[in-house]
Every structure is written in structure tokens, then in C-alpha cells.
Design a protein around this motif. Structure first.
Motif, PDB file in Angstrom:
ATOM      1  N   ASN A 100       5.639  -0.595   1.960  1.00  0.00           N
ATOM      2  CA  ASN A 100       4.933   0.653   2.204  1.00  0.00           C
ATOM      3  C   ASN A 100       5.974   1.766   2.319  1.00  0.00           C
ATOM      4  O   ASN A 100       7.065   1.654   1.757  1.00  0.00           O
ATOM      5  CB  ASN A 100       4.072   0.546   3.469  1.00  0.00           C
ATOM      6  CG  ASN A 100       2.750  -0.172   3.222  1.00  0.00           C
ATOM      7  OD1 ASN A 100       1.806   0.403   2.690  1.00  0.00           O
ATOM      8  ND2 ASN A 100       2.687  -1.456   3.601  1.00  0.00           N
ATOM      9  N   ASN A 129       0.852  -1.188   0.000  1.00  0.00           N
ATOM     10  CA  ASN A 129       0.000   0.000   0.000  1.00  0.00           C
ATOM     11  C   ASN A 129       0.890   1.241   0.000  1.00  0.00           C
ATOM     12  O   ASN A 129       2.079   1.165  -0.326  1.00  0.00           O
ATOM     13  CB  ASN A 129      -0.933  -0.008   1.213  1.00  0.00           C
ATOM     14  CG  ASN A 129      -2.157  -0.892   0.997  1.00  0.00           C
ATOM     15  OD1 ASN A 129      -3.032  -0.565   0.204  1.00  0.00           O
ATOM     16  ND2 ASN A 129      -2.190  -2.018   1.698  1.00  0.00           N
ATOM     17  N   ASN A 130       0.308   2.381   0.354  1.00  0.00           N
ATOM     18  CA  ASN A 130       1.047   3.640   0.400  1.00  0.00           C
ATOM     19  C   ASN A 130       1.020   4.243   1.797  1.00  0.00           C
ATOM     20  O   ASN A 130       1.044   5.465   1.944  1.00  0.00           O
ATOM     21  CB  ASN A 130       0.459   4.637  -0.612  1.00  0.00           C
ATOM     22  CG  ASN A 130       0.776   4.238  -2.042  1.00  0.00           C
ATOM     23  OD1 ASN A 130       1.920   3.933  -2.366  1.00  0.00           O
ATOM     24  ND2 ASN A 130      -0.241   4.217  -2.889  1.00  0.00           N
TER      25      ASN A 130
END
Length: 381
Positions: A42, A18-19
């Protein structure tokens, strides 16, 4: 990540790929009941909390591919059930965490692509009487700043890799977590057979040691040959010297061997011809010499497996090996010995005659001596 997540009763928390950014919530590593924590790939940053208690229930911690810095919290030694620890590709600056060797369930340790430094031996003292990475099957320390030599004791205590595994293998997932086996994927990225491969399932038979791209030196310990179940060994891009241990030829399950870009010398052990499962071999850019072993397995390797060794010769290289001169025949040896005997006798006889003649000449009796000698020689004929 909100702090409220720490109030949950989660057993698995997977936020990978994800971010997410910012620091990892400190309470996350002290959650009781959380077995699997996957924050892989991440943008988390900052240091890891040391608030891990003796009630730690982690079996998998995957923080690979973030921007975590600082040191590895020693409180991780409280996680006695830990099976997988992957903190690869971060910014951690620390000495080798030899204290993790006491975790008897730890099977996968990935520290690659950080800034670890110093020796990778048992820097905390003598643990001969205690467990020391005894269950390890994957140890990846590549691309750090480790230095110094490798002790023979380091490999002599990797008991799990000394055992002969069942060739079928099972999927490795945290202990007593068969309920999660259907959906849990333990992503592992590692150098395998000359390529960088991502494994979505970790088999219990997948065994690997990768110490490449460091500053290790000295000789390669012969004790590595005891790891008979090892499939992948990568010691490339270091400063190892001396000969390649012939004991490596006894690692019958070895599939990939990379010793390239070191300062190894001597011949390639003939025992390597017995490595019938060896699919990838890289011995390039060393100081090896002599004949390349000729076997059915070695015929499958190309020039790039051996290039950069000026003293090597024979297929697959275009450089032929010099032909050794044939030993002299027995008849020639006997004939030569007879000639030497006669030559020795004649030389000795000539020296004796000359010496005697010199004495007699000095006494004026040389003519009488020649007469006597001539008669004696005729009688002898």
C-alpha cells in the motif's frame, strides 16, 4: 483507515494490494485478539506505534512494500506468538533488532530493502543461555547497510536449521489457526535459485538465509556448515575475504548457493562435488584459483557461475589447467643416486691427492711420492 476498525473483534485484517495511504492507525497494533495483520503493498507512511502491550496476539504482521520510516518498535518483543514478521521494502532506519531473537515462535523475519545498519550479531549482549532465533527458517536481511564480520555463534544458535526436516513439508500458517489455513496466503518474496520469486504458500521445509547487498566483511564462519537443512544461502555483493569453508559441502539439502561479488580466495572446496541437490551456483567475481571440481553436478553449471576469477581453470571454462610434470621413475632416481655417489668419491679423491701433492712439493719430495703412488695404484689394479 478509520479508527473504528479498532473497535471490532477481528482476528484477520487483510488490506493488502490496495491504495491506502497515510499513517497506520496507532490503535491497530494494540488490538487484542487480532492474529493476522496484512497491509502489504500500500502507501502507508510514518512511524509504527509502540503501544503494543503484553497482551499482543499477533502471529503474522506483514507491512511489506509501504513507506514506513523511523525505528522498529521494541514493544514487538511482547508478541510472543509472532510467527511471521515482514517489513521489507520500507524506509526504516535502525540497528539490527537482535531482541527479536527471544521470540521462540518467530520463523520468518524479512527486513530486506530498508536502511538497517551496523552489526547483525547479538548487539544486545550475551544470550548464550537464552533462545536466539531458534525457530527461524527464513532470515532475509538483504539490501541494507549492515557491516562488520559474522560471528560463528550467530549461526551456531539457529537450531531449527540444524534439524533434518521431513522432505514433504507442510504449509506454514500461524500457530493454532488451522481454521484459516484454507484461505490464508503468506506471500513471501525472496531471491531463490537466481531469480526473485513470490511464494504464495510458505512450506515448513523452505529454509533460506539472504545477507546479500550489504557491507559485511571478514571470513565466512565455518559454523554455517551446521545448518544441514538450509536450502538457500546468499551472501553475494559483500566484502567477504579468505577461503570458502569446506564445511559448506556438508549441507546436503542446499539447492542455491550465491557467494558472488566478494573477495574470496583459494580453491573451490572439493567437498562441493557432494552437493547433489545444488541447482544454482554463483561464485563469480571473486579471487578464486585452481581447478574447478569435476563431478556430475558441476557439469550442469555454465561459465557465468565462475567468471571473474582469473585463477580458475578447467571445464566449463575454456581456460585449461596446467599439466603437472610426472614424478621421476624409481630407476631414474636410483641411477641418479649412484652417479652422485661416484661423483662425490672422485671429487674427494682428487681433492686429497691435490692437497697431499702440494705438501710434498713444498718439502721437495714430490718425485718420491709419485713413484710410491704409481706402484700402489698398480698393485691395487
Amino acid at each position: 483507515m478509520p479508527h473504528s476498525v479498532c473497535k471490532s473483534t477481528l482476528e484477520v485484517l487483510d488490506l493488502s494490494y490496495n491504495n491506502f495511504s497515510g499513517p497506520i492507525t496507532s490503535c491497530l497494533l494494540s488490538m487484542v485478539g487480532l492474529r493476522m495483520l496484512n497491509l502489504r503493498e500500500n502507501h502507508f507512511e510514518g512511524t509504527l506505534s509502540s503501544s503494543i502491550t503484553s497482551e499482543c496476539t499477533f502471529q503474522t504482521i506483514d507491512l511489506h512494500g509501504n513507506k514506513i520510516d523511523g525505528q522498529l518498535p521494541r514493544a514487538l518483543s511482547n508478541c510472543n506468538k509472532l510467527v511471521v514478521l515482514d517489513i521489507g521494502n520500507n524506509l526504516i532506519v535502525d540497528a539490527f533488532p537482535s531482541w527479536l531473537g527471544e521470540l521462540s515462535n518467530l520463523r520468518v523475519l524479512i527486513l530486506r530493502s530498508n536502511q538497517f545498519y551496523g552489526s547483525i550479531n547479538d548487539v544486545d549482549g550475551n544470550r548464550q543461555s537464552r533462545e536466539y532465533f531458534s525457530s527461524s527458517q527464513i532470515v532475509d536481511l538483504a539490501t541494507n547497510n549492515f557491516s562488520g564480520s559474522l560471528s560463528s555463534e550467530l549461526f551456531g544458535r539457529l537450531k531449527s536449521m540444524m534439524a533434518k526436516f521431513n522432505s514433504t513439508g507442510e504449509t506454514l500458517y500461524p500457530q493454532n489457526s488451522s481454521y484459516y489455513a484454507e484461505f490464508y496466503k503468506g506471500f513471501i518474496e525472496m531471491a531463490y535459485k537466481g531469480s526473485f520469486v513470490t511464494f504464495e504458500r510458505i512450506l515448513t521445509t523452505l529454509t533460506s538465509i539472504d545477507f546479500s547487498n550489504n557491507r559485511l566483511e571478514g571470513t565466512i564462519p565455518e559454523s554455517i556448515g551446521q545448518l544441514v537443512s538450509l536450502h538457500v544461502l546468499n551472501l553475494s555483493h559483500n566484502a567477504f575475504t579468505g577461503k570458502i569453508p569446506a564445511q559448506l559441502g556438508g549441507m546436503a539439502d542446499l539447492e542455491s548457493l550465491d557467494l558472488s561479488c566478494n573477495k574470496l580466495s583459494g580453491k573451490i572446496p572439493q567437498e562441493f562435488a557432494d552437493l547433489t541437490f545444488l541447482g544454482t551456483l554463483n561464485l563469480s567475481n571473486n579471487q578464486l584459483e585452481g581447478n574447478i571440481p569435476q563431478s556430475r553436478q558441476f557439469l550442469t553449471f555454465e561459465n557465468n557461475s565462475f567468471e571473474g576469477n582469473l585463477g580458475l581453470c578447467g571445464p566449463p571454462l575454456s581456460k585449461p589447467c596446467p599439466i603437472s610434470p610426472a614424478p621421476p621413475s624409481v630407476a631414474n632416481v636410483e641411477k641418479s643416486s649412484h652417479v652422485d655417489v661416484f661423483l662425490f668419491l672422485f671429487v674427494g679423491l682428487g681433492f686429497g691427492i691435490g692437497f697431499t701433492a702440494a705438501i710434498l712439493m713444498r718439502r721437495g719430495r714430490i718425485n718420491d711420492w709419485f713413484v710410491i703412488s704409481s706402484r700402489a695404484f698398480q698393485d691395487l689394479i
